[in-house]
Design an enzyme around this catalytic site. Structure first.
Site, mmCIF file in Angstrom:
data_model
loop_
_atom_site.group_PDB
_atom_site.id
_atom_site.type_symbol
_atom_site.label_atom_id
_atom_site.label_comp_id
_atom_site.label_asym_id
_atom_site.label_seq_id
_atom_site.Cartn_x
_atom_site.Cartn_y
_atom_site.Cartn_z
ATOM 1 N NE ARG A 10 -6.201 0.639 11.907
ATOM 2 C CZ ARG A 10 -4.999 0.526 11.343
ATOM 3 N NH1 ARG A 10 -4.194 1.591 11.278
ATOM 4 N NH2 ARG A 10 -4.600 -0.617 10.860
ATOM 5 C CG MET A 46 8.068 23.647 -4.070
ATOM 6 S SD MET A 46 6.847 24.417 -5.151
ATOM 7 C CE MET A 46 5.761 25.177 -3.938
ATOM 8 C CE1 TYR A 48 11.654 32.699 -1.661
ATOM 9 C CE2 TYR A 48 11.864 30.313 -1.489
ATOM 10 C CZ TYR A 48 11.591 31.444 -2.233
ATOM 11 O OH TYR A 48 11.234 31.321 -3.552
ATOM 12 C CE LYS A 88 -0.418 -0.058 5.056
ATOM 13 N NZ LYS A 88 -1.346 -0.036 6.206
#
Length: 820
Positions: free
Chosen positions: A589, A764, A715, A491
């Site tokens: 769960r 980024m 930044y 998964k």
């Protein structure tokens, strides 16, 4: 055994130039493979394409202080703390040192040679004797003039058995390896085409290989290999040794009478010392059967009772191949296996190409085969037969020899005299939606072809070591009882590692189930040709139609989902559709609770359209020994509740509760199957050192800049140079999965042996690191996580878990897969 630079200097007859006597533990020949800067001795070996002396400066900067050299570097005064051991030939010095080291040990040493199967026989012998013997062996296939000494150097007092493989490509090499290995027991597997170009015929190559056993006490081989049998029987020295033989056709010490193949398993019947016995191995191909019989013969020759190892034979692990798999242009998959080319390795590579079920079209780009020793017509007739066998759709032949035999190939084809000719004619539009195998000899420089076919979306990549993945799979398999099944969780894009690429190899390795989170993940695997049963852990009503279409099996965790899915099965007019019942034993769960079991049983009895394939639960804290009582309580409750269901349904149902940590820590909880997740990718709480690193996130230095004192970086001007510094810009940022919390010195990246701090805010698409006083250049490789800086270390730094680090790696980061 303690070695100092002074002692080693005496052994290898070196001239010592230095000021300090250091203790040596590690031998190094590759500047990229430093284990430890302390206690390491670097051998500056000169080859056709490299000279170890060129790397002394870089190694010194990284902390290496001891060097075996053939001459002093011109700038040796720049290395005031270095010790130099000057010899005539660094390779011969390495071999001499290890030959001396080998003499210090008296336990049994098995030497294995032959054209094919050496590594597999070695690894299988290790697999079988593990637990009975403390066994040292070659890492991987380290069987060369440098690989063997590095392997034998690993011998120490902690072992009581050794097995080393030896390979040669030239006459005269085996005498050198014999002095290093000094085997008491020898096995020769077979004689074939590998490296045939340097020998006049098979007989000459066999004579050279048999020199490994000139001082051995026992020789093991198959009498069915007539060249080997004839040479040993006629040799004045070898014929007088103790000989142990096996054969299917002739009288021998070990007589193989039948081999009965059923599915993918093979039963090997054998007669030894007038006793008829049999073993089963999980392989059906001819090569694996022969390799297993070699192991069987070795056990007999070593006076072991092979029947004591029947269960070990039944769990013989696959030994992986070396290959590189990348995403290509126009949705192609590129398999780069261009490090060598011979018929045997071509067959292996074609087999791997055949596993790429995600594409219908398969293309082979093949160079001249330079190492066969066969007539061209005969050689390419066999190549054509292999191509036909593995259903290749298109052949691109490169080289004058293969071009001259073009008429032998009956498929879509095109030929070029050289790699450059191919590149001149190359058009991207000709290659789309296909799996492409590059198989070429080094001389053809197929890296140029790989470069134009490869998708170059981003310089930051995630490397996936499929050998390591197979190693980890086999490690966890070794913890299981012989009949325990294994389900592997794929998964979340296989924990960030990839989809069909990982599923393909798991299917090839024969896992019993794959687990995905949502139906669309399972659909993607089915469309990529994955046929292994797939369980969907979070089925949703709107996906039921797709699940039935693609034969995906749901986790049933509530009455609502049970009733809805039963209606879907009825509407589809299906019967006995497999489902998997989830029990909540304390995770709180998903799952049926204890007080719901009675009603669940009633419903399951009524719903004849579905059939319970498995019952399972989820351990909440199996990795934490502080919660072991709770875990044992979960296991006991699961045992009780699942038994109630099975008793009432009156048919066989698989049970499973153990996850990765559960496999390692709770052997009593294996039941019928286990679920392997994060452990496959190299994460463990108690056996970390026995697992291999699967994923490495790496990038490249794209610019180096000098930043004056008082200037800011990045930044928000969060970082400020307190003095003149040097920074490197790396094209990896938070959009790639580099967590922004690692900004401003909180995190570090690994470059050329240095852990350098991230400076300023992570952007980024890139970040900056402080490389002041570090030997770093533009174009150098950068490691975000891998062996050098583990995912677990990074997770601890961020206060999270490795799962999050793995799954945070962005889809825009290209995945590159390696396999041996």
């Amino acid at each position: 055994m303690i070695y100092t630079t002074a002692k080693i200097s005496g052994i290898i007859n070196a001239k010592f130039i230095g000021k300090e006597e250091n203790t040596i533990k590690y031998l190094l020949i590759d500047s990229r493979s430093i284990i430890s800067t302390e206690n390491t001795l670097f051998f500056a070996i000169r080859g056709d394409r490299h000279d170890g002396h060129d790397f002394i400066s870089d190694l010194y900067i990284k902390g290496i202080r001891n060097f075996v050299v053939e001459f002093l570097p011109e700038n040796h005064f720049s290395f005031p703390k270095a010790n130099f051991l000057i010899v005539k030939n660094s390779l011969e010095a390495l071999q001499l040192l290890v030959s001396n080291h080998r003499k210090a040990f008296n336990y049994p040493v098995v030497g294995i040679t032959g054209s094919n199967g050496k590594t597999i026989v070695k690894e299988w012998l290790f697999h079988i004797l593990q637990g009975k013997k403390q066994l040292v062996r070659n890492p991987k296939s380290y069987n060369s003039q440098v690989g063997v000494p590095l392997s034998v150097w690993l011998m120490s007092e902690v072992y009581d058995f050794a097995v080393f493989e030896a390979g040669i490509s030239l006459p005269g090499e085996m005498e050198k390896l014999e002095k290093i290995i000094q085997p008491g027991i020898g096995l020769i597997t077979n004689i074939g085409e590998s490296h045939q170009e340097n020998f006049t015929d098979y007989k000459q190559k066999a004579i050279e290989k048999l020199k490994l056993f000139i001082n051995s006490d026992v020789i093991v081989y198959s009498k069915d290999h007539e060249i080997i049998d004839e040479l040993i029987q006629k040799d004045e020295i070898l014929s007088k040794k103790k000989i142990f033989t096996w054969s299917e056709k002739r009288d021998a010490d070990l007589k193989i009478s039948t081999k009965q193949i059923e599915n993918s398993d093979t039963q090997i019947d054998f007669k030894y010392k007038n006793h008829q016995e049999s073993i089963i191995i999980p392989f059906s191909d001819k090569a694996s059967i022969e390799d297993a019989i070699h192991v069987l013969a070795l056990l007999c020759a070593l006076d072991f009772n092979p029947i004591d190892f029947k269960s070990k034979f039944e769990t013989l692990p696959p030994v992986a191949m070396r290959m590189e798999l990348k995403k290509g242009i126009n949705n192609c998959t590129i398999i780069n296996d261009s490090y060598n080319s011979d018929l045997n390795s071509l067959a292996i590579a074609l087999n791997y190409l055949d596993q790429q079920n995600q594409h219908q079209k398969k293309t082979l780009i093949l160079s001249d085969i330079l190492q066969s020793g066969k007539e061209l017509k005969d050689l390419y007739k066999e190549v054509s037969s292999l191509i036909s066998k593995f259903k290749v759709n298109q052949l691109v032949g490169i080289g004058e020899s293969i071009s001259s035999q073009s008429d032998q190939f009956k498929l879509e084809k095109i030929f070029y005299k050289s790699t450059d000719d191919f590149l001149k004619d190359f058009a991207k539009s000709n290659y789309s939606e296909q799996a492409i195998l590059l198989k070429g000899s080094r001389d053809f420089h197929f890296e140029k072809i790989s470069s134009v076919l490869e998708d170059k979306a981003h310089r930051t990549i995630l490397e996936i070591n499929l050998n390591a993945l197979v190693h980890n799979l086999n490690f966890f398999k070794s913890k299981l009882k012989p009949k325990t099944k294994i389900m592997v969780m794929v998964k979340a894009v296989s924990y960030g590692s990839g989809t069909f690429e990982i599923a393909n190899i798991l299917q090839y390795q024969g896992v019993d189930y794959l687990g995905v989170a949502f139906a669309d993940e399972g659909v993607e695997l089915r469309e990529a040709g994955i046929k292994t049963p797939i369980i969907v852990m979070n089925p949703e009503y709107h996906s039921f139609e797709q699940m039935l279409k693609y034969q995906l099996e749901p986790e049933i965790y509530s009455f609502n989902i049970l009733h809805q899915f039963n209606r879907a099965i009825k509407n589809a007019k299906l019967e006995n559709y497999p489902v998997h019942i989830k029990l909540d034993t304390g995770m709180n769960r998903l799952g049926f609770t204890q007080n719901e079991i009675s009603n669940l049983i009633d419903d399951l009895k009524k719903f004849n359209n579905l059939k319970v394939s498995s019952i399972f639960s989820h351990l909440a804290a199996s990795e934490d020994n502080n919660h072991d009582k709770f875990t044992q309580k979960q296991i006991a409750l699961f045992d009780d509740l699942s038994e109630q269901i099975i008793k009432n349904l009156k048919y066989s149902i698989t049970r499973h509760i153990s996850n990765s940590a559960g496999i390692e820590r709770f052997p009593n909880a294996q039941f019928d199957m286990v679920r392997l997740g994060i452990g496959l990718y190299g994460i463990s709480t108690i056996n970390q050192e026995q697992l291999a690193t699967v994923s490495t996130l790496k990038s490249t230095v794209i610019q180096i800049k000098q930043v004056p004192a008082d200037e800011s970086i990045g930044y928000s001007r969060k970082a400020k140079a307190e003095k003149d510094i040097t920074i490197a810009v790396i094209p990896v940022g938070y959009a790639d999965g580099l967590n922004r919390k690692l900004s401003n010195g909180n995190g570090k990246l690994y470059i050329n042996g240095f852990l350098v701090p991230i400076i300023g805010n992570i952007c980024m698409d890139m970040c900056m690191v402080d490389i002041t006083n570090c030997n770093v250049h533009e174009g150098d490789e950068v490691i975000v996580f891998g062996k050098e800086q583990s995912v677990s270390d990074l997770a601890n730094l961020l206060g999270t878990i490795p799962y999050e680090i793995f799954t945070s790696v962005s889809s825009r980061v290209k995945r590159v897969y390696f396999q041996e």
